[in-house]
Design a protein around this motif. Sequence first.
Motif, mmCIF file in Angstrom:
data_model
loop_
_atom_site.group_PDB
_atom_site.id
_atom_site.type_symbol
_atom_site.label_atom_id
_atom_site.label_comp_id
_atom_site.label_asym_id
_atom_site.label_seq_id
_atom_site.Cartn_x
_atom_site.Cartn_y
_atom_site.Cartn_z
ATOM 1 N N ASP A 52 -15.696 5.152 -0.930
ATOM 2 C CA ASP A 52 -14.591 6.083 -1.207
ATOM 3 C C ASP A 52 -14.139 6.780 0.070
ATOM 4 N N ALA A 53 -15.105 7.150 0.907
ATOM 5 C CA ALA A 53 -14.768 7.818 2.169
ATOM 6 C C ALA A 53 -14.046 6.858 3.115
ATOM 7 N N ILE A 54 -14.439 5.589 3.110
ATOM 8 C CA ILE A 54 -13.753 4.590 3.939
ATOM 9 C C ILE A 54 -12.313 4.412 3.472
ATOM 10 N N ILE A 55 -12.117 4.324 2.161
ATOM 11 C CA ILE A 55 -10.761 4.174 1.612
ATOM 12 C C ILE A 55 -9.910 5.398 1.942
ATOM 13 N N ALA A 56 -10.495 6.577 1.824
ATOM 14 C CA ALA A 56 -9.769 7.810 2.164
ATOM 15 C C ALA A 56 -9.384 7.827 3.637
ATOM 16 N N LEU A 57 -10.278 7.360 4.490
ATOM 17 C CA LEU A 57 -9.980 7.274 5.922
ATOM 18 C C LEU A 57 -8.819 6.312 6.171
ATOM 19 N N CYS A 58 -8.828 5.193 5.476
ATOM 20 C CA CYS A 58 -7.740 4.222 5.623
ATOM 21 C C CYS A 58 -6.395 4.833 5.260
ATOM 22 N N ARG A 59 -6.382 5.623 4.206
ATOM 23 C CA ARG A 59 -5.121 6.244 3.785
ATOM 24 C C ARG A 59 -4.696 7.343 4.755
ATOM 25 N N ARG A 60 -5.666 8.084 5.249
ATOM 26 C CA ARG A 60 -5.380 9.191 6.163
ATOM 27 C C ARG A 60 -4.820 8.686 7.487
ATOM 28 N N LYS A 61 -5.327 7.546 7.947
ATOM 29 C CA LYS A 61 -4.926 7.012 9.244
ATOM 30 C C LYS A 61 -3.913 5.864 9.134
ATOM 31 N N SER A 62 -3.393 5.626 7.933
ATOM 32 C CA SER A 62 -2.404 4.554 7.703
ATOM 33 C C SER A 62 -2.902 3.207 8.225
ATOM 34 N N ILE A 63 -4.119 2.878 7.797
ATOM 35 C CA ILE A 63 -4.748 1.630 8.237
ATOM 36 C C ILE A 63 -4.091 0.434 7.540
ATOM 37 N N ASP A 64 -3.702 -0.558 8.333
ATOM 38 C CA ASP A 64 -3.096 -1.779 7.802
ATOM 39 C C ASP A 64 -4.125 -2.867 7.513
ATOM 40 N N PHE A 65 -5.253 -2.817 8.224
ATOM 41 C CA PHE A 65 -6.197 -3.938 8.165
ATOM 42 C C PHE A 65 -7.592 -3.439 8.519
ATOM 43 N N VAL A 66 -8.582 -3.871 7.728
ATOM 44 C CA VAL A 66 -9.981 -3.481 7.956
ATOM 45 C C VAL A 66 -10.800 -4.717 8.306
ATOM 46 N N VAL A 67 -11.634 -4.610 9.333
ATOM 47 C CA VAL A 67 -12.570 -5.663 9.719
ATOM 48 C C VAL A 67 -13.980 -5.117 9.494
ATOM 49 N N VAL A 68 -14.749 -5.785 8.636
ATOM 50 C CA VAL A 68 -16.096 -5.319 8.309
ATOM 51 C C VAL A 68 -17.107 -6.064 9.176
ATOM 52 N N GLY A 69 -17.877 -5.330 9.972
ATOM 53 C CA GLY A 69 -18.853 -5.946 10.856
ATOM 54 C C GLY A 69 -20.179 -6.287 10.202
ATOM 55 N N PRO A 70 -20.915 -5.300 9.665
ATOM 56 C CA PRO A 70 -22.276 -5.547 9.182
ATOM 57 C C PRO A 70 -22.315 -6.180 7.790
ATOM 58 N N GLU A 71 -23.483 -6.742 7.474
ATOM 59 C CA GLU A 71 -23.648 -7.427 6.196
ATOM 60 C C GLU A 71 -23.857 -6.491 5.013
#
Length: 423
Positions: A52-71
Amino acid sequence: MNVLLIGSGGREHALAWKIAASPILSKLYCAPGNPGIANVAECIAVDPADHDAIIALCRRKSIDFVVVGPEAPLVAGIADDLRTAGISVFGPSKAAARLEGSKGFTKDLCTQFDIPTGAYQRFTQAESAKAYIKQQGVPIVVKADGLAAGKGVAVAFELQQALDAVDACFEGAFGGAGAEVVVEEYLEGEEASFFCLCDGKTALPFGTAQDHKRVGDGDTGVNTGGMGAYSPAPVMTQAMVDLTMRDLIEPTMRGMAEIGAPFSGVLFAGLMITRNGPKLIEYNTRFGDPETQVLMLRLKDDLLLLLKAAADGGLHQMSARWNDDPALTVVMAARGYPAAPEKGSVIRGLEEAGDQANVEIFHAGTAKKNGELIANGGRVLNVTASGKTVREAQQAAYAVVAKVDWPEGFYRHDIGWRAIERE
Protein backbone atom coordinates in the motif's frame (compact mmCIF):
# COMPACT_ATOMS: atom_id res chain seq x y z
CA MET A 1 8.91 8.61 -17.87
CA ASN A 2 9.07 8.57 -14.07
CA VAL A 3 10.40 5.23 -12.83
CA LEU A 4 10.43 3.60 -9.41
CA LEU A 5 13.02 0.90 -8.76
CA ILE A 6 12.31 -1.33 -5.75
CA GLY A 7 15.23 -2.72 -3.75
CA SER A 8 18.44 -1.81 -1.97
CA GLY A 9 21.23 -4.16 -3.05
CA GLY A 10 24.02 -4.44 -5.57
CA ARG A 11 21.64 -5.75 -8.20
CA GLU A 12 19.47 -2.66 -7.79
CA HIS A 13 22.46 -0.31 -7.92
CA ALA A 14 23.52 -1.89 -11.22
CA LEU A 15 19.97 -1.62 -12.60
CA ALA A 16 19.68 2.00 -11.40
CA TRP A 17 23.02 2.88 -12.98
CA LYS A 18 21.85 1.50 -16.33
CA ILE A 19 18.29 2.87 -16.17
CA ALA A 20 19.67 6.33 -15.31
CA ALA A 21 21.39 6.40 -18.71
CA SER A 22 18.12 5.96 -20.62
CA PRO A 23 17.06 8.89 -22.83
CA ILE A 24 13.38 8.10 -22.12
CA LEU A 25 13.83 8.53 -18.35
CA SER A 26 12.46 11.68 -16.72
CA LYS A 27 13.10 10.91 -13.06
CA LEU A 28 14.35 7.79 -11.25
CA TYR A 29 13.28 6.97 -7.71
CA CYS A 30 14.35 4.01 -5.60
CA ALA A 31 12.69 2.49 -2.54
CA PRO A 32 14.50 2.19 -0.24
CA GLY A 33 17.81 2.36 -2.16
CA ASN A 34 21.32 2.71 -0.71
CA PRO A 35 24.09 5.34 -0.66
CA GLY A 36 25.43 4.20 -4.03
CA ILE A 37 22.02 4.28 -5.69
CA ALA A 38 21.55 7.79 -4.26
CA ASN A 39 24.17 8.99 -6.77
CA VAL A 40 21.84 8.21 -9.68
CA ALA A 41 18.33 8.22 -8.17
CA GLU A 42 16.25 9.84 -5.44
CA CYS A 43 16.02 7.28 -2.63
CA ILE A 44 12.86 7.17 -0.52
CA ALA A 45 12.61 5.16 2.71
CA VAL A 46 9.60 2.99 1.89
CA ASP A 47 9.49 -0.70 2.79
CA PRO A 48 9.00 -2.90 -0.33
CA ALA A 49 6.96 -5.30 1.82
CA ASP A 50 4.35 -2.57 2.37
CA HIS A 51 2.49 -2.72 -0.93
CA ASP A 52 0.00 0.00 0.00
CA ALA A 53 2.85 2.37 0.83
CA ILE A 54 4.54 1.58 -2.51
CA ILE A 55 1.31 2.29 -4.39
CA ALA A 56 0.85 5.55 -2.47
CA LEU A 57 4.41 6.54 -3.36
CA CYS A 58 3.72 5.83 -7.02
CA ARG A 59 0.70 8.11 -6.96
CA ARG A 60 2.49 10.83 -5.02
CA LYS A 61 5.43 10.90 -7.43
CA SER A 62 3.41 10.27 -10.64
CA ILE A 63 5.28 7.05 -11.33
CA ASP A 64 4.75 5.67 -14.84
CA PHE A 65 6.65 2.41 -14.44
CA VAL A 66 7.91 0.22 -11.58
CA VAL A 67 10.87 -2.18 -11.77
CA VAL A 68 10.96 -4.75 -8.96
CA GLY A 69 14.46 -5.92 -8.02
CA PRO A 70 14.25 -8.49 -5.20
CA GLU A 71 12.39 -11.79 -5.17
CA ALA A 72 10.51 -11.48 -1.86
CA PRO A 73 8.11 -8.70 -2.98
CA LEU A 74 7.42 -10.59 -6.22
CA VAL A 75 6.60 -13.82 -4.41
CA ALA A 76 4.36 -11.77 -2.09
CA GLY A 77 2.40 -10.45 -5.09
CA ILE A 78 3.55 -6.85 -5.40
CA ALA A 79 3.30 -6.93 -9.20
CA ASP A 80 -0.36 -8.00 -8.98
CA ASP A 81 -1.15 -5.20 -6.53
CA LEU A 82 0.54 -2.59 -8.73
CA ARG A 83 -1.29 -3.79 -11.84
CA THR A 84 -4.60 -3.75 -9.96
CA ALA A 85 -3.83 -0.14 -9.07
CA GLY A 86 -3.29 0.64 -12.76
CA ILE A 87 0.50 0.98 -12.52
CA SER A 88 2.76 -0.57 -15.16
CA VAL A 89 5.32 -2.94 -13.64
CA PHE A 90 8.21 -5.15 -14.71
CA GLY A 91 7.94 -8.39 -12.76
CA PRO A 92 5.93 -11.62 -12.65
CA SER A 93 2.58 -12.17 -10.96
CA LYS A 94 2.45 -13.97 -7.63
CA ALA A 95 1.32 -17.12 -9.44
CA ALA A 96 4.24 -16.93 -11.90
CA ALA A 97 6.78 -16.06 -9.18
CA ARG A 98 6.19 -19.53 -7.74
CA LEU A 99 8.94 -20.56 -10.15
CA GLU A 100 11.29 -19.10 -7.54
CA GLY A 101 9.07 -19.15 -4.48
CA SER A 102 8.69 -22.94 -4.49
CA LYS A 103 11.39 -25.26 -5.75
CA GLY A 104 8.90 -28.12 -5.58
CA PHE A 105 6.48 -26.24 -7.83
CA THR A 106 9.22 -25.77 -10.43
CA LYS A 107 10.25 -29.42 -10.26
CA ASP A 108 6.66 -30.51 -10.76
CA LEU A 109 6.36 -28.15 -13.74
CA CYS A 110 9.50 -29.71 -15.24
CA THR A 111 7.94 -33.16 -14.89
CA GLN A 112 4.65 -32.04 -16.41
CA PHE A 113 6.21 -30.35 -19.45
CA ASP A 114 9.30 -32.56 -20.02
CA ILE A 115 11.86 -29.92 -19.04
CA PRO A 116 15.28 -31.52 -18.35
CA THR A 117 16.19 -31.47 -14.65
CA GLY A 118 17.51 -33.81 -11.96
CA ALA A 119 15.37 -36.53 -10.40
CA TYR A 120 13.74 -35.40 -7.12
CA GLN A 121 11.21 -35.98 -4.36
CA ARG A 122 9.33 -33.51 -2.12
CA PHE A 123 8.98 -34.02 1.63
CA THR A 124 7.12 -32.44 4.54
CA GLN A 125 8.52 -34.87 7.16
CA ALA A 126 12.16 -35.30 8.13
CA GLU A 127 12.09 -39.08 8.51
CA SER A 128 10.74 -39.79 5.04
CA ALA A 129 13.30 -37.37 3.54
CA LYS A 130 16.10 -39.11 5.39
CA ALA A 131 14.88 -42.54 4.29
CA TYR A 132 14.91 -41.39 0.66
CA ILE A 133 18.44 -39.99 1.04
CA LYS A 134 19.69 -43.27 2.50
CA GLN A 135 18.08 -45.12 -0.38
CA GLN A 136 19.58 -42.84 -3.04
CA GLY A 137 23.02 -42.39 -1.48
CA VAL A 138 25.42 -39.47 -1.86
CA PRO A 139 26.29 -37.12 -3.44
CA ILE A 140 22.82 -35.61 -3.20
CA VAL A 141 21.27 -32.13 -2.94
CA VAL A 142 18.93 -30.95 -0.16
CA LYS A 143 16.96 -27.71 -0.67
CA ALA A 144 14.54 -25.72 1.43
CA ASP A 145 11.46 -25.35 -0.78
CA GLY A 146 10.91 -21.61 -0.26
CA LEU A 147 12.94 -18.39 -0.36
CA ALA A 148 16.09 -18.63 1.75
CA ALA A 149 18.24 -15.80 0.34
CA GLY A 150 20.41 -18.25 -1.58
CA LYS A 151 21.40 -20.13 1.56
CA GLY A 152 18.86 -22.99 1.75
CA VAL A 153 20.83 -25.42 -0.42
CA ALA A 154 23.19 -28.16 0.75
CA VAL A 155 25.25 -30.15 -1.75
CA ALA A 156 26.10 -33.18 0.37
CA PHE A 157 28.97 -35.54 -0.37
CA GLU A 158 28.64 -37.34 2.96
CA LEU A 159 25.50 -39.02 4.26
CA GLN A 160 25.53 -37.24 7.63
CA GLN A 161 25.84 -33.87 5.91
CA ALA A 162 22.65 -34.58 3.96
CA LEU A 163 20.77 -35.76 7.03
CA ASP A 164 21.90 -32.69 8.98
CA ALA A 165 20.67 -30.48 6.13
CA VAL A 166 17.23 -32.04 6.40
CA ASP A 167 17.18 -31.40 10.15
CA ALA A 168 18.29 -27.79 9.64
CA CYS A 169 15.35 -27.17 7.30
CA PHE A 170 12.70 -28.74 9.51
CA GLU A 171 14.13 -27.23 12.70
CA GLY A 172 13.66 -23.70 11.32
CA ALA A 173 17.13 -22.67 10.14
CA PHE A 174 15.49 -21.04 7.10
CA GLY A 175 12.19 -20.07 8.69
CA GLY A 176 9.07 -20.98 6.77
CA ALA A 177 11.16 -21.69 3.65
CA GLY A 178 12.17 -25.02 5.17
CA ALA A 179 8.67 -26.29 5.98
CA GLU A 180 9.00 -28.45 2.87
CA VAL A 181 12.20 -29.98 1.54
CA VAL A 182 13.17 -30.98 -1.99
CA VAL A 183 15.78 -33.72 -2.25
CA GLU A 184 17.25 -34.02 -5.71
CA GLU A 185 19.84 -35.74 -7.83
CA TYR A 186 23.37 -34.35 -7.85
CA LEU A 187 24.14 -33.26 -11.40
CA GLU A 188 27.66 -33.49 -12.84
CA GLY A 189 28.83 -30.72 -15.15
CA GLU A 190 29.53 -27.00 -15.31
CA GLU A 191 27.11 -24.45 -13.89
CA ALA A 192 25.96 -21.41 -15.82
CA SER A 193 23.40 -18.63 -15.46
CA PHE A 194 21.10 -17.84 -18.39
CA PHE A 195 18.69 -14.91 -18.51
CA CYS A 196 15.63 -14.12 -20.62
CA LEU A 197 13.32 -11.12 -20.66
CA CYS A 198 9.74 -12.38 -20.98
CA ASP A 199 6.39 -10.76 -21.74
CA GLY A 200 4.07 -13.74 -21.23
CA LYS A 201 4.50 -14.98 -24.79
CA THR A 202 7.97 -14.06 -26.03
CA ALA A 203 11.26 -14.93 -24.31
CA LEU A 204 14.22 -12.78 -25.40
CA PRO A 205 17.69 -14.19 -24.50
CA PHE A 206 19.34 -11.67 -22.20
CA GLY A 207 22.89 -12.75 -21.49
CA THR A 208 24.89 -15.42 -19.73
CA ALA A 209 27.14 -15.44 -16.69
CA GLN A 210 28.87 -17.70 -14.22
CA ASP A 211 29.11 -16.96 -10.51
CA HIS A 212 31.12 -18.27 -7.59
CA LYS A 213 28.89 -19.50 -4.77
CA ARG A 214 31.48 -20.83 -2.33
CA VAL A 215 32.86 -18.39 0.20
CA GLY A 216 36.52 -19.33 -0.15
CA ASP A 217 39.24 -19.41 -2.79
CA GLY A 218 39.32 -22.58 -4.87
CA ASP A 219 35.55 -22.95 -4.51
CA THR A 220 35.88 -24.03 -0.88
CA GLY A 221 33.70 -23.38 2.17
CA VAL A 222 29.98 -22.85 2.50
CA ASN A 223 27.57 -21.63 -0.16
CA THR A 224 26.79 -17.91 -0.24
CA GLY A 225 24.57 -15.65 -2.31
CA GLY A 226 27.57 -15.27 -4.63
CA MET A 227 31.13 -14.01 -4.15
CA GLY A 228 31.69 -12.84 -7.71
CA ALA A 229 30.70 -13.41 -11.33
CA TYR A 230 31.75 -12.89 -14.92
CA SER A 231 29.95 -12.59 -18.25
CA PRO A 232 29.64 -14.09 -20.79
CA ALA A 233 29.82 -17.73 -19.68
CA PRO A 234 32.24 -19.49 -22.07
CA VAL A 235 30.30 -22.76 -21.79
CA MET A 236 27.17 -21.03 -23.13
CA THR A 237 28.01 -21.16 -26.82
CA GLN A 238 25.35 -20.11 -29.33
CA ALA A 239 24.53 -23.79 -29.85
CA MET A 240 24.05 -24.24 -26.09
CA VAL A 241 21.87 -21.12 -25.89
CA ASP A 242 19.71 -22.43 -28.73
CA LEU A 243 19.38 -25.80 -26.99
CA THR A 244 18.46 -24.11 -23.71
CA MET A 245 15.80 -22.00 -25.39
CA ARG A 246 14.29 -25.04 -27.16
CA ASP A 247 14.38 -27.55 -24.33
CA LEU A 248 13.95 -25.40 -21.21
CA ILE A 249 12.79 -21.82 -21.74
CA GLU A 250 10.17 -22.29 -24.44
CA PRO A 251 8.48 -25.30 -22.73
CA THR A 252 8.48 -23.31 -19.47
CA MET A 253 6.79 -20.33 -21.14
CA ARG A 254 4.20 -22.62 -22.77
CA GLY A 255 3.66 -24.51 -19.52
CA MET A 256 3.18 -21.42 -17.39
CA ALA A 257 0.64 -20.05 -19.89
CA GLU A 258 -1.16 -23.39 -19.95
CA ILE A 259 -1.58 -23.48 -16.16
CA GLY A 260 -2.92 -19.91 -16.18
CA ALA A 261 0.21 -18.13 -14.93
CA PRO A 262 1.92 -16.63 -18.01
CA PHE A 263 5.40 -15.44 -17.13
CA SER A 264 6.33 -11.79 -17.55
CA GLY A 265 9.56 -10.35 -16.17
CA VAL A 266 13.06 -11.80 -16.12
CA LEU A 267 13.50 -15.55 -16.07
CA PHE A 268 16.87 -16.57 -14.63
CA ALA A 269 17.75 -20.20 -15.28
CA GLY A 270 20.42 -21.77 -13.13
CA LEU A 271 21.79 -24.47 -15.41
CA MET A 272 24.04 -27.48 -15.18
CA ILE A 273 25.68 -28.20 -18.51
CA THR A 274 25.93 -31.99 -18.45
CA ARG A 275 27.19 -34.57 -20.95
CA ASN A 276 23.57 -34.82 -22.08
CA GLY A 277 23.06 -31.08 -22.52
CA PRO A 278 21.63 -28.37 -20.26
CA LYS A 279 19.55 -29.35 -17.24
CA LEU A 280 17.67 -26.98 -14.94
CA ILE A 281 18.98 -26.61 -11.40
CA GLU A 282 16.46 -23.92 -10.48
CA TYR A 283 14.63 -20.88 -11.76
CA ASN A 284 14.78 -17.39 -10.28
CA THR A 285 12.21 -14.78 -11.24
CA ARG A 286 14.43 -11.71 -10.85
CA PHE A 287 17.83 -10.59 -12.04
CA GLY A 288 20.76 -12.41 -10.46
CA ASP A 289 23.06 -10.92 -7.87
CA PRO A 290 26.00 -10.50 -8.60
CA GLU A 291 25.30 -11.50 -12.24
CA THR A 292 23.34 -8.32 -12.97
CA GLN A 293 26.40 -6.23 -12.24
CA VAL A 294 28.39 -7.82 -15.06
CA LEU A 295 25.44 -7.93 -17.47
CA MET A 296 24.78 -4.21 -17.09
CA LEU A 297 28.40 -3.37 -17.90
CA ARG A 298 28.07 -5.32 -21.18
CA LEU A 299 24.56 -4.29 -22.31
CA LYS A 300 24.65 -1.88 -25.27
CA ASP A 301 20.93 -1.18 -25.50
CA ASP A 302 18.55 0.97 -23.46
CA LEU A 303 17.59 -1.20 -20.48
CA LEU A 304 14.51 0.85 -19.64
CA LEU A 305 13.14 0.47 -23.16
CA LEU A 306 13.60 -3.32 -22.96
CA LEU A 307 11.98 -3.64 -19.54
CA LYS A 308 8.98 -1.55 -20.64
CA ALA A 309 8.59 -3.70 -23.77
CA ALA A 310 8.51 -6.79 -21.55
CA ALA A 311 5.83 -5.22 -19.34
CA ASP A 312 3.77 -4.14 -22.36
CA GLY A 313 3.96 -7.38 -24.36
CA GLY A 314 6.23 -5.94 -27.04
CA LEU A 315 9.37 -8.09 -26.85
CA HIS A 316 8.74 -9.68 -30.26
CA GLN A 317 9.88 -6.36 -31.74
CA MET A 318 13.02 -6.05 -29.58
CA SER A 319 16.59 -7.33 -29.53
CA ALA A 320 19.44 -7.09 -27.05
CA ARG A 321 23.00 -6.26 -28.09
CA TRP A 322 26.12 -6.87 -26.01
CA ASN A 323 29.65 -5.58 -25.88
CA ASP A 324 32.09 -8.33 -26.78
CA ASP A 325 34.41 -7.40 -23.90
CA PRO A 326 33.82 -9.63 -20.87
CA ALA A 327 33.01 -8.16 -17.47
CA LEU A 328 33.87 -9.46 -14.01
CA THR A 329 32.74 -8.48 -10.52
CA VAL A 330 34.38 -9.15 -7.16
CA VAL A 331 32.18 -9.15 -4.05
CA MET A 332 33.66 -7.51 -0.97
CA ALA A 333 31.89 -8.97 2.04
CA ALA A 334 31.80 -8.18 5.75
CA ARG A 335 33.81 -10.36 8.07
CA GLY A 336 31.67 -13.25 9.30
CA TYR A 337 29.62 -13.55 6.09
CA PRO A 338 27.53 -15.57 5.37
CA ALA A 339 26.78 -16.87 8.89
CA ALA A 340 27.05 -13.69 10.99
CA PRO A 341 28.34 -10.65 9.07
CA GLU A 342 29.73 -7.86 11.22
CA LYS A 343 27.98 -4.55 10.53
CA GLY A 344 29.04 -0.99 11.23
CA SER A 345 32.67 -0.90 10.06
CA VAL A 346 33.74 2.22 8.15
CA ILE A 347 34.62 2.05 4.44
CA ARG A 348 36.93 4.68 2.97
CA GLY A 349 38.62 5.47 -0.33
CA LEU A 350 35.84 4.51 -2.74
CA GLU A 351 35.96 7.69 -4.81
CA GLU A 352 39.68 7.36 -5.44
CA ALA A 353 39.51 3.59 -5.96
CA GLY A 354 36.65 3.72 -8.43
CA ASP A 355 37.97 6.54 -10.61
CA GLN A 356 38.64 4.23 -13.57
CA ALA A 357 37.02 4.33 -17.01
CA ASN A 358 36.26 0.60 -17.13
CA VAL A 359 35.31 0.06 -13.48
CA GLU A 360 32.10 0.60 -11.50
CA ILE A 361 31.71 0.04 -7.76
CA PHE A 362 28.16 -1.03 -6.97
CA HIS A 363 26.92 -0.76 -3.39
CA ALA A 364 25.28 -3.95 -2.11
CA GLY A 365 25.07 -3.47 1.66
CA THR A 366 26.09 0.01 2.71
CA ALA A 367 24.61 2.83 4.79
CA LYS A 368 25.58 6.31 5.92
CA LYS A 369 26.24 7.04 9.61
CA ASN A 370 27.61 10.30 10.97
CA GLY A 371 28.66 11.28 7.47
CA GLU A 372 30.67 8.10 6.89
CA LEU A 373 29.99 5.08 4.70
CA ILE A 374 29.56 1.90 6.72
CA ALA A 375 29.01 -1.80 6.07
CA ASN A 376 25.35 -2.66 6.57
CA GLY A 377 25.04 -6.19 5.24
CA GLY A 378 26.87 -9.38 4.35
CA ARG A 379 27.81 -8.62 0.76
CA VAL A 380 28.78 -4.95 0.86
CA LEU A 381 30.46 -3.87 -2.39
CA ASN A 382 30.69 -5.20 -5.95
CA VAL A 383 33.81 -4.04 -7.77
CA THR A 384 32.97 -4.57 -11.43
CA ALA A 385 35.30 -4.17 -14.42
CA SER A 386 35.44 -4.91 -18.12
CA GLY A 387 38.42 -5.83 -20.26
CA LYS A 388 39.44 -7.33 -23.58
CA THR A 389 39.77 -10.70 -21.83
CA VAL A 390 38.49 -12.14 -18.56
CA ARG A 391 42.03 -11.99 -17.21
CA GLU A 392 42.23 -8.28 -18.07
CA ALA A 393 38.86 -7.62 -16.43
CA GLN A 394 39.99 -9.59 -13.38
CA GLN A 395 43.21 -7.58 -13.08
CA ALA A 396 41.32 -4.29 -13.37
CA ALA A 397 38.79 -5.30 -10.69
CA TYR A 398 41.39 -6.52 -8.20
CA ALA A 399 43.53 -3.41 -8.72
CA VAL A 400 40.56 -1.36 -7.51
CA VAL A 401 39.70 -3.78 -4.69
CA ALA A 402 43.24 -3.31 -3.36
CA LYS A 403 42.65 0.46 -3.10
CA VAL A 404 39.47 0.20 -1.00
CA ASP A 405 40.27 1.10 2.60
CA TRP A 406 38.17 -1.43 4.52
CA PRO A 407 40.20 -3.72 6.83
CA GLU A 408 37.04 -5.45 8.08
CA GLY A 409 36.11 -6.67 4.59
CA PHE A 410 37.19 -9.81 2.76
CA TYR A 411 36.90 -11.22 -0.75
CA ARG A 412 37.90 -14.15 -2.91
CA HIS A 413 41.12 -13.78 -4.87
CA ASP A 414 40.28 -16.09 -7.78
CA ILE A 415 37.04 -14.82 -9.36
CA GLY A 416 36.99 -15.86 -13.02
CA TRP A 417 39.50 -18.70 -12.68
CA ARG A 418 37.49 -21.15 -14.77
CA ALA A 419 37.17 -18.75 -17.71
CA ILE A 420 40.82 -17.68 -17.45
CA GLU A 421 41.90 -21.33 -17.72
CA ARG A 422 40.13 -21.41 -21.09
CA GLU A 423 41.80 -18.29 -22.49
